[in-house]
Write an enzyme that holds these catalytic residues in place. Structure first.
Site, mmCIF file in Angstrom:
data_model
loop_
_atom_site.group_PDB
_atom_site.id
_atom_site.type_symbol
_atom_site.label_atom_id
_atom_site.label_comp_id
_atom_site.label_asym_id
_atom_site.label_seq_id
_atom_site.Cartn_x
_atom_site.Cartn_y
_atom_site.Cartn_z
ATOM 1 N N THR A 1 0.840 -1.202 0.000
ATOM 2 C CA THR A 1 0.000 0.000 0.000
ATOM 3 C C THR A 1 0.876 1.253 0.000
ATOM 4 O O THR A 1 1.621 1.447 -0.960
ATOM 5 C CB THR A 1 -1.048 -0.029 1.142
ATOM 6 O OG1 THR A 1 -0.385 0.004 2.403
ATOM 7 C CG2 THR A 1 -1.956 -1.250 1.028
ATOM 8 N N ASN B 1 3.116 0.361 10.169
ATOM 9 C CA ASN B 1 4.109 0.860 11.132
ATOM 10 C C ASN B 1 5.053 -0.236 11.626
ATOM 11 O O ASN B 1 4.988 -0.678 12.784
ATOM 12 C CB ASN B 1 3.418 1.532 12.320
ATOM 13 C CG ASN B 1 2.598 2.736 11.896
ATOM 14 O OD1 ASN B 1 3.113 3.652 11.279
ATOM 15 N ND2 ASN B 1 1.312 2.698 12.169
ATOM 16 N N ALA C 1 1.455 -3.394 4.591
ATOM 17 C CA ALA C 1 0.559 -2.246 4.755
ATOM 18 C C ALA C 1 1.361 -0.946 4.874
ATOM 19 O O ALA C 1 2.579 -0.923 4.646
ATOM 20 C CB ALA C 1 -0.342 -2.482 5.960
ATOM 21 N N HIS C 2 0.694 0.091 5.271
ATOM 22 C CA HIS C 2 1.251 1.445 5.256
ATOM 23 C C HIS C 2 2.435 1.631 6.224
ATOM 24 O O HIS C 2 2.525 0.973 7.264
ATOM 25 C CB HIS C 2 0.159 2.442 5.660
ATOM 26 C CG HIS C 2 -0.382 2.183 7.040
ATOM 27 N ND1 HIS C 2 0.124 2.772 8.163
ATOM 28 C CD2 HIS C 2 -1.370 1.357 7.470
ATOM 29 C CE1 HIS C 2 -0.534 2.355 9.227
ATOM 30 N NE2 HIS C 2 -1.444 1.480 8.836
ATOM 31 N N ASP C 3 3.314 2.524 5.862
ATOM 32 C CA ASP C 3 4.389 2.984 6.759
ATOM 33 C C ASP C 3 5.279 1.842 7.235
ATOM 34 O O ASP C 3 5.450 1.625 8.437
ATOM 35 C CB ASP C 3 3.800 3.750 7.955
ATOM 36 C CG ASP C 3 2.928 4.914 7.512
ATOM 37 O OD1 ASP C 3 3.421 5.726 6.711
ATOM 38 O OD2 ASP C 3 1.747 4.977 7.920
#
Ligand SMILES: CC(C)(COP(=O)(O)OP(=O)(O)OC[C@H]1O[C@@H](n2cnc3c(N)ncnc32)[C@H](O)[C@@H]1OP(=O)(O)O)[C@@H](O)C(=O)NCCC(=O)NCCS
Length: 244
Positions: free
Chosen positions: A144, A182, A162-164
């Site tokens: 993402t 994260n 996923a993100h970050d």
């Protein structure tokens, strides 16, 4: 042991220290390279890399391995033979073991060969995603936003990130690994088939240390120290396997 401390406190999402920043999304940047393409290895991953090359419209020039021969109609040659015949060729290091991949990448670079990434053309790549040189991203991977992958990462089929999330160089993710938002995964870490990394926080990403191993099916809910092996749900250190 799994510890509350940060194994290497350094990289965080958005503060990535990648050695090569060659690729930025979206889309399949640039024309297809016409340079010779050498794939290091002659096992299952090497054949998968050749499949990727085909999906990218590239022709495999040869495989590079210690034992010369043929594979899938292509020559298998030694490194010395490859350098003599195709100086300056592009290379993909299709070897699953992170340490061996690092060793071979150094040998290829020293011989004047150029690391190239093989990224399945259906992989979604956001504007803010950065992927280092020499990455192998097999079909069926989902990425993402705000993802930074280091040089020579290996991302197997069915992985979701996923993100970050930031990953160092030579990280290997086996099929079906899921990394939630994260997270920071340091150089040479290995995540086994079906492993899950639960989400960290924006101000405190979950960290998997350099060279750590996460066993198949493990669920990581806490930081993993550098060099440690963890297994199980939730993931706990394997006795006697720690190198830190
Ligand atoms: C965790 C791992 C890295 C440890 O490897 P290892 O140090 O060689 O350990 P072993 O395989 O010898 O296993 C040691 C013990 O842990 C157990 N074990 C191994 N992996 C386990 C796992 N993922 N979950 C739970 N138990 C596990 C073994 O059954 C064995 O138990 P025993 O001593 O009671 O017989 C490895 O087992 C693993 O999970 N590898 C992932 C494989 C994979 O994803 N392959 C795909 C690559 S693309």
């Amino acid at each position: 042991m799994l510890a509350g401390r940060r194994p290497e406190g350094g990289i965080r999402p958005g503060q990535c220290r990648l050695s090569h920043r060659l690729r930025r999304g979206p889309g399949r940047a640039g024309p297809v390279s016409e340079r010779p393409l050498l794939i290091f290895g002659a096992g299952g991953l090497a054949r998968e890399a050749a499949f990727l090359a085909q999906r990218l419209g590239r022709r495999v020039t040869a495989f590079v391995d210690r034992a010369p021969g043929t594979l899938g109609g292509h020559p298998v040659v030694t490194l010395d033979g490859a350098v003599a015949r195709w100086p300056g060729a592009e290379v993909s290091i299709a070897v699953g073991d992170s340490a061996l991949r690092r060793h071979l990448a150094a040998a290829a670079a020293a011989a004047g060969l150029a690391a190239t990434s093989l990224i399945d053309p259906a992989t979604p790549i956001a504007d803010d995603t950065v992927i280092g040189a020499g990455a192998i991203i097999l079909p069926g991977v989902s990425l993402t936003v705000n993802i930074r992958l280091g040089a020579h990462v290996l991302i197997n089929p069915g992985v979701t990130i996923a993100h970050d999330v930031v990953m160092g160089d030579f990280v290997s993710l086996a099929p079906g690994v899921h990394v939630a938002g994260n997270a920071a995964i340091h150089d040479d870490a290995f995540l086994g088939i079906g492993a899950v990394v639960s989400n960290g926080r924006p101000d405190r990403p979950i960290v998997i240390g350099r060279g750590a191993r996460v066993g198949a099916g493990a669920v990581v809910t806490n930081d993993v120290s550098a060099g440690f092996t963890v297994i199980g749900v939730p993931a706990r250190p394997m006795r006697g396997r720690d190198v830190a």
